[in-house]
Design a protein around this motif. Structure first.
Motif, short mmCIF file in Angstrom:
data_model
loop_
_atom_site.label_atom_id
_atom_site.label_comp_id
_atom_site.label_asym_id
_atom_site.label_seq_id
_atom_site.Cartn_x
_atom_site.Cartn_y
_atom_site.Cartn_z
N TYR A 84 65.18 6.31 -39.04
CA TYR A 84 65.35 7.84 -39.26
C TYR A 84 64.07 8.23 -40.20
O TYR A 84 63.80 9.48 -39.94
CB TYR A 84 66.93 7.84 -39.74
CG TYR A 84 67.64 7.81 -38.54
CD1 TYR A 84 67.96 9.11 -37.91
CD2 TYR A 84 68.23 6.71 -37.87
CE1 TYR A 84 68.79 8.95 -36.57
CE2 TYR A 84 68.86 6.60 -36.64
CZ TYR A 84 69.35 7.74 -36.12
OH TYR A 84 70.09 7.79 -34.99
N LEU A 85 63.76 7.59 -41.07
CA LEU A 85 62.59 7.70 -41.87
C LEU A 85 61.87 6.68 -42.16
O LEU A 85 62.57 5.54 -42.37
CB LEU A 85 63.15 8.50 -43.27
CG LEU A 85 63.68 9.83 -43.05
CD1 LEU A 85 63.91 10.78 -44.27
CD2 LEU A 85 62.46 11.06 -42.45
N PRO A 86 60.80 6.55 -42.48
CA PRO A 86 60.22 5.24 -43.11
C PRO A 86 60.48 4.77 -44.09
O PRO A 86 60.57 5.28 -45.14
CB PRO A 86 58.71 5.76 -43.34
CG PRO A 86 58.53 7.03 -42.60
CD PRO A 86 59.83 7.63 -42.62
N LEU A 87 60.93 3.33 -44.11
CA LEU A 87 61.58 2.95 -45.47
C LEU A 87 61.68 1.42 -45.40
O LEU A 87 61.86 0.66 -44.31
CB LEU A 87 63.09 3.19 -45.65
CG LEU A 87 63.82 2.85 -46.85
CD1 LEU A 87 63.07 3.48 -48.19
CD2 LEU A 87 65.22 3.07 -46.97
N ALA A 144 64.60 10.96 -49.72
CA ALA A 144 65.20 11.25 -48.61
C ALA A 144 65.22 10.05 -47.70
O ALA A 144 66.25 10.16 -46.96
CB ALA A 144 64.44 12.54 -48.00
N ALA A 145 64.27 9.40 -47.69
CA ALA A 145 64.32 7.75 -47.18
C ALA A 145 65.37 7.19 -47.73
O ALA A 145 65.98 6.51 -46.81
CB ALA A 145 62.72 7.53 -47.21
N CYS A 146 65.49 7.06 -48.84
CA CYS A 146 66.78 6.12 -49.22
C CYS A 146 67.95 6.77 -49.01
O CYS A 146 68.99 6.11 -48.61
CB CYS A 146 66.68 6.22 -51.01
SG CYS A 146 65.36 5.16 -51.63
N ALA A 147 68.11 8.10 -48.87
CA ALA A 147 69.40 8.83 -48.21
C ALA A 147 69.62 8.35 -46.98
O ALA A 147 70.68 8.35 -46.48
CB ALA A 147 69.22 10.30 -48.55
N ALA A 148 68.66 8.23 -46.06
CA ALA A 148 68.61 7.89 -44.76
C ALA A 148 69.20 6.57 -44.65
O ALA A 148 69.98 5.97 -43.84
CB ALA A 148 67.33 7.74 -43.95
#
Ligand SMILES: Cc1ncc(COP(=O)(O)O)c(C=O)c1O
Length: 448
Positions: free
Chosen positions: A277-280, A311-315
């Motif tokens: 969903y996001l790069p992480l 935001a990536a951590c939230a994803a």
């Protein structure tokens, strides 16, 4: 497609993605594809998950990123707690840095290992040991420890020296080794290489607990990881488990090595952490490493502008929350058996299928020209690419790759569906794969 957006890795013939929903993707021409491999084993919740999208949007509405030297954040702290719990309270895997890719996660593990040894006054420990037929990423450090011939070739000469040991593969044991002796033989090889180099020169051994792209989903035989753990312990060599592809629940346990009853000193994860969903990604490591390192240097000397991206951590928090609430690791373990049975029923008797292996929702199918001798197909046929293209034309995304036998020869296909894929979707994946393989290979065999 305009020339401006074309590039070497994105040829003009690719369709344009429009949207995704659940296990399906749709292109701008209205064609539908079932995601049988989560791209490269990434999309563990499928596509367009509204809960995850809403969590990302809520975070973006507040702030995209609190830079790590200025702020901490709720998503960063929540995800740290989630990963600690997922690794197991007794694992000691308490410390982590969040990054933006699998390669960065591996790179960070390598650097943390070096920094740990330096902190303890063992600056001579610089060498990494890894294995042939392994893939750890595309940055120079990660590439240097990767045993993937074609991906290394253009960069040879500029890669730091690393020892690459035999692949650990019971279907293709090292020459002269019986399948039942692979674990012992390969562990002995590691021990001998450490002795040859001198333990005081070796920083770490890095390996994939279940080899992904370079081998075609190759789990190590029972006992191997335990022997490696014991050798590392005895020689002061750090054990790095690269779980970028096989971890974050893909094999049915959050840590793939849990299956072997082994805890590494460091571990890289990425793909399934935020499910694409996001790069992480994350480099996760033991408290035991942190203590000398922080005492000597005050903290980690690795990291990037986007490390711990809010935001990536939230994803990541949202994806892991869905996985936990919906009991998806139990589902992966249970439906993994269903998927394996399906694929075996559909393919095991085909003359061109040599081996079907894996765990959970991470399954590899190895293609061979001769099931008795295990002779692979002529690499000039580029069979894996033909299978990829035909499957795609038939509406199936799977992950075929080549070179798994010796770096040049070999064709395999990875199947790695979303953890929440319905059984009917697993059926569709197996049907489409069976049909695509038959069309490609039986077509080739019928040629005069
Ligand atoms: C085991 C493993 N490690 C590292 C990487 C590199 O990850 P990324 O492509 O996100 O940089 C990959 C990518 O496929 C991988 O499979």
């Amino acid at each position: 497609m305009s020339a401006a957006v074309e590039s070497a890795w994105q040829p003009a013939r690719l369709p344009k993605i429009a949207y995704g929903k659940g296990s399906y993707l749709y292109d701008t021409e209205g064609r539908r594809y079932i995601d049988g491999s989560g791209g490269p084993a990434v999309f563990c919740l499928g596509h367009g998950n509204e809960e995850v999208n809403a969590a990302i949007k809520r975070q973006l509405d507040r702030i995209a990123h609190g830079y790590r030297y200025t702020f901490t954040s709720d998503p960063l702290e929540q995800l740290t707690g989630i990963v600690r719990r997922a690794c197991g309270a007794t694992s000691g895997l308490n410390r982590m840095i969040f990054v933006s890719s699998g390669s960065e996660a591996v790179e960070s593990c390598l650097k943390i290992a070096l920094q740990y040894h330096s902190a303890r006054g063992e600056q001579s420990r610089r060498r990494f040991i890894a294995r042939q037929r392994s893939w750890h990423g595309n940055t120079l450090g990660a590439l240097a420890v990767s045993g993937f011939r074609d991906r290394r070739l253009p960069f040879e000469g500029a890669l730091v020296e690393a020892s690459l040991l035999s692949p650990v593969n019971v279907y293709r044991p090292p020459a002269g080794v019986r399948p039942e002796n692979v674990a012992e033989h390969c562990a002995n090889e590691l021990e001998q290489e450490i002795a040859r180099l001198g333990a005081h020169r070796v920083a770490a051994f890095i390996f994939e607990p279940v080899v992904g792209a370079a081998g075609g989903v190759v789990p190590a035989p029972p006992g191997y990881a335990k022997r490696v753990r014991e050798i590392c312990e005895r020689t002061g060599v750090l054990m790095i488990a690269d779980e970028v592809m096989c971890g974050s629940g893909r094999c049915g346990n959050w840590r793939a090595l849990e299956h072997d009853g082994v805890t590494p000193d460091l571990m890289s994860v990425a793909k399934g952490l935020a499910g694409g969903y996001l790069p992480l990604g994350a480099a996760i490591f033991s408290e035991r490493l942190w203590e000398p390192l922080v005492a000597r240097y005050g903290g980690l000397m690795t990291g990037h502008t986007f490390s711990g991206h809010t935001a990536a951590c939230a994803a990541g928090v949202a994806v892991q929350g869905v996985i936990e609430r919906e009991g998806l690791l139990d589902k992966v373990r249970c439906d993994g058996v269903y998927l394996m049975d399906l694929l075996r029923q559909a393919l095991a008797e085909r003359p061109y299928v040599g081996d079907i292996r894996g765990r959970g929702f991470f399954i590899g199918i190895e293609l061979v020209a001769d099931r008795v001798t295990k002779e692979p197909y002529d690499p000039s046929l580029q069979l894996f690419a033909r299978v990829r293209d035909r499957s795609f034309a038939n509406g199936l995304i799977c992950y075929p790759s080549g070179g798994n036998v010796d770096g040049v020869k070999g064709d395999h296909i990875i199947i790695a569906p979303p953890y929440n894929a319905a059984r009917a979707e697993l059926d569709e994946i197996a049907d489409k794969l069976q049909a695509s393989l038959a069309e490609v290979i039986e077509g080739l065999l019928q040629r005069p």
